[in-house]
Design an enzyme around this catalytic site. Sequence first.
Site, mmCIF file in Angstrom:
data_model
loop_
_atom_site.group_PDB
_atom_site.id
_atom_site.type_symbol
_atom_site.label_atom_id
_atom_site.label_comp_id
_atom_site.label_asym_id
_atom_site.label_seq_id
_atom_site.Cartn_x
_atom_site.Cartn_y
_atom_site.Cartn_z
ATOM 1 N N GLY C 155 0.823 -1.191 0.000
ATOM 2 C CA GLY C 155 0.000 0.000 0.000
ATOM 3 C C GLY C 155 0.864 1.250 0.000
ATOM 4 O O GLY C 155 2.040 1.217 0.380
ATOM 5 N N CYS C 156 0.269 2.362 -0.444
ATOM 6 C CA CYS C 156 1.058 3.590 -0.603
ATOM 7 C C CYS C 156 1.490 4.140 0.756
ATOM 8 O O CYS C 156 2.668 4.470 0.956
ATOM 9 C CB CYS C 156 0.276 4.627 -1.388
ATOM 10 S SG CYS C 156 -1.422 4.880 -0.828
ATOM 11 N N TYR C 157 0.558 4.249 1.706
ATOM 12 C CA TYR C 157 0.943 4.703 3.036
ATOM 13 C C TYR C 157 1.977 3.760 3.648
ATOM 14 O O TYR C 157 2.953 4.190 4.267
ATOM 15 C CB TYR C 157 -0.269 4.731 3.971
ATOM 16 C CG TYR C 157 -1.196 5.906 3.822
ATOM 17 C CD1 TYR C 157 -0.734 7.207 3.902
ATOM 18 C CD2 TYR C 157 -2.567 5.705 3.649
ATOM 19 C CE1 TYR C 157 -1.609 8.286 3.809
ATOM 20 C CE2 TYR C 157 -3.443 6.780 3.563
ATOM 21 C CZ TYR C 157 -2.968 8.075 3.641
ATOM 22 O OH TYR C 157 -3.837 9.132 3.559
#
Lengths: 344, 344, 344, 344
Positions: C155-157
């Site tokens: 995921g990006c976070y």
Amino acid sequence: MTQQKLQTAVLGASGYAGMELARLLARHPRVGESLLLRREAENGTEMPPLPLNGHSRPLQPFSWATLEKNKVKVLFLATPHEVSRTLVPEAVGRGIRIIDLSGAWRLKRDEHRAIYGFCDSDPQKAASLTQSAIYGLPELNAERIAGAQLVANPGCYATSVILALAPLLRTGIVDRERGIIADCKSGVSGAGKEPSARTHFVSVADNLSAYAVFGHRHVGEILEQLALQATEFTFAPHLLPIPRGILSTIYLRLRQPATGAEVEACFRDFYAGRPWMRIFAPPQLPQIQFSLHSNYCDIGFCLAPDGQRLVVISCVDNLLKGAAGQAVQNMNLMHGWNEKEGLN
Amino acid sequence: MTQQKLQTAVLGASGYAGMELARLLARHPRVGESLLLRREAENGTEMPPLPLNGHSRPLQPFSWATLEKNKVKVLFLATPHEVSRTLVPEAVGRGIRIIDLSGAWRLKRDEHRAIYGFCDSDPQKAASLTQSAIYGLPELNAERIAGAQLVANPGCYATSVILALAPLLRTGIVDRERGIIADCKSGVSGAGKEPSARTHFVSVADNLSAYAVFGHRHVGEILEQLALQATEFTFAPHLLPIPRGILSTIYLRLRQPATGAEVEACFRDFYAGRPWMRIFAPPQLPQIQFSLHSNYCDIGFCLAPDGQRLVVISCVDNLLKGAAGQAVQNMNLMHGWNEKEGLN
Amino acid sequence: MTQQKLQTAVLGASGYAGMELARLLARHPRVGESLLLRREAENGTEMPPLPLNGHSRPLQPFSWATLEKNKVKVLFLATPHEVSRTLVPEAVGRGIRIIDLSGAWRLKRDEHRAIYGFCDSDPQKAASLTQSAIYGLPELNAERIAGAQLVANPGCYATSVILALAPLLRTGIVDRERGIIADCKSGVSGAGKEPSARTHFVSVADNLSAYAVFGHRHVGEILEQLALQATEFTFAPHLLPIPRGILSTIYLRLRQPATGAEVEACFRDFYAGRPWMRIFAPPQLPQIQFSLHSNYCDIGFCLAPDGQRLVVISCVDNLLKGAAGQAVQNMNLMHGWNEKEGLN
Amino acid sequence: MTQQKLQTAVLGASGYAGMELARLLARHPRVGESLLLRREAENGTEMPPLPLNGHSRPLQPFSWATLEKNKVKVLFLATPHEVSRTLVPEAVGRGIRIIDLSGAWRLKRDEHRAIYGFCDSDPQKAASLTQSAIYGLPELNAERIAGAQLVANPGCYATSVILALAPLLRTGIVDRERGIIADCKSGVSGAGKEPSARTHFVSVADNLSAYAVFGHRHVGEILEQLALQATEFTFAPHLLPIPRGILSTIYLRLRQPATGAEVEACFRDFYAGRPWMRIFAPPQLPQIQFSLHSNYCDIGFCLAPDGQRLVVISCVDNLLKGAAGQAVQNMNLMHGWNEKEGLN
């Protein structure tokens, strides 16, 4: 046998257009490591980390000796126009080819140049260079750019307006007496990097403003390149709350009613084989986002039910097709390379 | 019988906070036409057309004679802190009440004041005024503000952080040794109107940046008002690509596990009857838009499943509750008026 | 001899991450023309003109036969996690290597996966694939990615937080009991392309809001990859008024006082030779703009005067290093190519 | 003696214009607490906390009985035009005065109305109401609005364009045959609150796009109110990356050369005494920020050196002078109150 790479230099490499140039040249397959230069007057000595992907190279101060030592063949000037006006005569004397991003050498007619207030030390030489400079719009002047010593890279608004109008005016279908209007909208990087009340975030955000209506410097370029009279052309630029991108909405009237297909064909025929032009088929219209971060000029249009009132929409990224990208495109033409080289 | 209106003056009425003050005072029912003043050094002599709804009143140069002639009773200083530090002693001597929006008089402790580097001409008098100045946060200090000669209007970040923490700290439920963290985000008007590379539209748009982590001037106010040790409090401000508004996300740990209802009650009890505080019931959280263009401080929170880790969200409009609105609220308290007067 | 190009397909090529993937693959020197696919359910059949530089290629409907006919060796899934959960078992059975951009295969522990509510038709096979899937963070798992059949792209976070914390946690200098806090801010493309009240321009512009505090799906990934306990980690994401980019501000405490040089060395040593990591030397800090439109993860930090409170700032472009760029980086590793290939 | 307050209702109070109306009516000194209503079809039952300053009042479902019970005298319709077309005949029958913010009753001519595709249950009654409805532009129709049963509140673009052109056209100085062009730019709230691909933050931010060129619904209003022929008027709207505000740039040609002073006098004479019009003296031009959050229509202009080509700039806040503010202004006129009441 490895081909020798071209030696280039960018003066003014810390401005918006200069940073884009540095970034483009750094990944151009036929160009060696560019010399990134600053004028003495500029106090910033480091490139921001952004354009060169993490290699924040210090800018070197400009000197002719540095150019000579590095065997610079092409000098890009991303400088104020007075600086360019001063440096170009000597550069030409030294046999360096110049691609000038300022407005210093774009205009042939005195009345258009007056707005810049040039003050040349050798007026005769300057006048001669002015006449021999080539207006660097590849879609109109590719052949002359190929052999040019001094290329005057067009203004960002001018690029967007001239490319939208040239096919229509050259085929003679425009009723010029009824007037042509260019309502242009530009992102803030077009106003340059110098902080001012006008470019303060709070002044621009949540806002739109018109400025320099009837009095913008790019009008002269547009009139000269399109062979228009001043009274035939109205130009109103606006400052958009976005960092970059230009959308020009251009209004004109055709002499005779036409069909959309005829108008589309006019654009497609004129730009056939031009790699950086994209013509949109109605009802599709260009948007600023579509050409952002690319060297494309996107053109679309709407024709009124009467077949005569025509609205042309033209978009460019002001820092690429409107400045640094076009400069690289010109460099490609000057060396017989593919126009797309280093720009994908 | 018509009550006489209060005579006020705003020095620095062309800055962001000064413009808001001019706008608020112009429609305050108990205030006469305010004197809008500029320092000699300021070259802008006209208010922009925005704040006074089309009446672009020229700013007058500041002088004590002008204040006297206009029988000014309350002087708002929207000036750099050194200017405020210079003018306040004389204003106090003339019996004028002052509401100072700068950081000049907010701090009692030398070690916090050091960051401002004040250079007072009469250090003894300055020290005395420093101690008698009242920190103008109405929700904590209403009574003392009522009688104050000199009100030090709080910083915008400090307002947002102190109001979020005071109820929790005063009831003693915070585990201070575990540390309190304030991650704050502010719109660009908080950085002032002076153009700079940092406030250029192109630097701010499409961006977020942290700055002055561990070293922001507002830390001192927060420590003093909340009686915290420097090592107990971490402060990291960030610059948002919006013109105005602050959102603070505050992290702390409770001594004992609590329920959401207990935390909510802590806030509601502490701020009962305070007209400019809004407590959000979970799972609702404040957003910057909700308090924009209002004098509200909005507070909400999330409690972890463990009942100890608490995240408090606090929002203010930095130019209103964080500056000009709070200044008017203080003026209201100083005259026994309703705190909401002129702020709806 | 010309090396044969890799055949790839992108399912979900009209979403934000899918469009970036299509754009990156189109100019990757070792990849053939990618198959751009849509699920039956998706009604958009055309790519927007943007990503492929003017060639708006129609998306083809997905089928196994199409994959087979095109001899697809690598399938990128830019699909909702349920879709990925359904398709992957069959793809694996057919010998296709998968790089999945959804959350379907990132989590090993049931308690973390619960938030997704997967409903597998063959639970045993799904469980087996779950355990064999490799978490595709090249800076931590390069070797295992090289041989993976199924790569779960992070995921990006999670990318931004894990890369900021891994060096510190693995060297054991963090006081984990004091808690780690990640205050993350993301542009709107992170929320996906589906229109909603929350992504409406008017809801986002001039605003900032926190959401899913303590309850975001990416928390599980972060805990698993960093071997943290749930109570040791607090995560608060915020929605920024920008199209793309993530900045994470991470707060933690060191066991023993350290110097800035020691902290910097910790990061530099850990990421030595990693081409997509940039460590900033204090007082320089990453900003969202610096890594935008690149595959870099930028990391910087501030250490408190006490030498123990540490604030780490980490930035990625959520669509590149946080999604499509990292997927290409994984593809490069899976084929023994240079990690930078096709990403410059 | 206390004057009795007016009872009003707002149907559609959760939309952008409806929220502004609710906010304005809540602080209007002559209006009682407004009934905030929703249509059955609308699922949102709560006002967002924003407009009523923290009192998030639930919307009640619409019924005639509710209106009657509350003795509603004025009904504001912030509804889709079909809804307005259905409700108005009954409301008129019940003696309720209506201010309709939709396009349902603005147009007298069938050819302009066709674009809306109305489908009336009682065509005869609808036709009669259509003819008796008053176009609610106070600066042109104040007297007829005063006595109106049904006021058709103008469109936002139409307000901005008509107010810019009326003075020039009514004095007969415009060369209509040469054509009039309105290049209009609007913030996103003008597109309504319904989420769509077009209003997604990522579609709008960093962008500008033209739409509905030659085909926008507001063209009919403009033609009717200004008595123009369709071929005399070109209209090109653009979507700006800002939440609210309209700037219209209008191009026309004067029959005879004029001076700037003459043009300015034309505007000032026509709008003498009109409290919500501001005429800017050259070279000052309106900007969107200047009229934002106010009910002003700002007008400025540039005249070419030839004295014939005229560019008029006109700005309004699309939700105030372009919708809710103008509706309140109309309500004021209908009750003989000062036009500024409740709008400061």
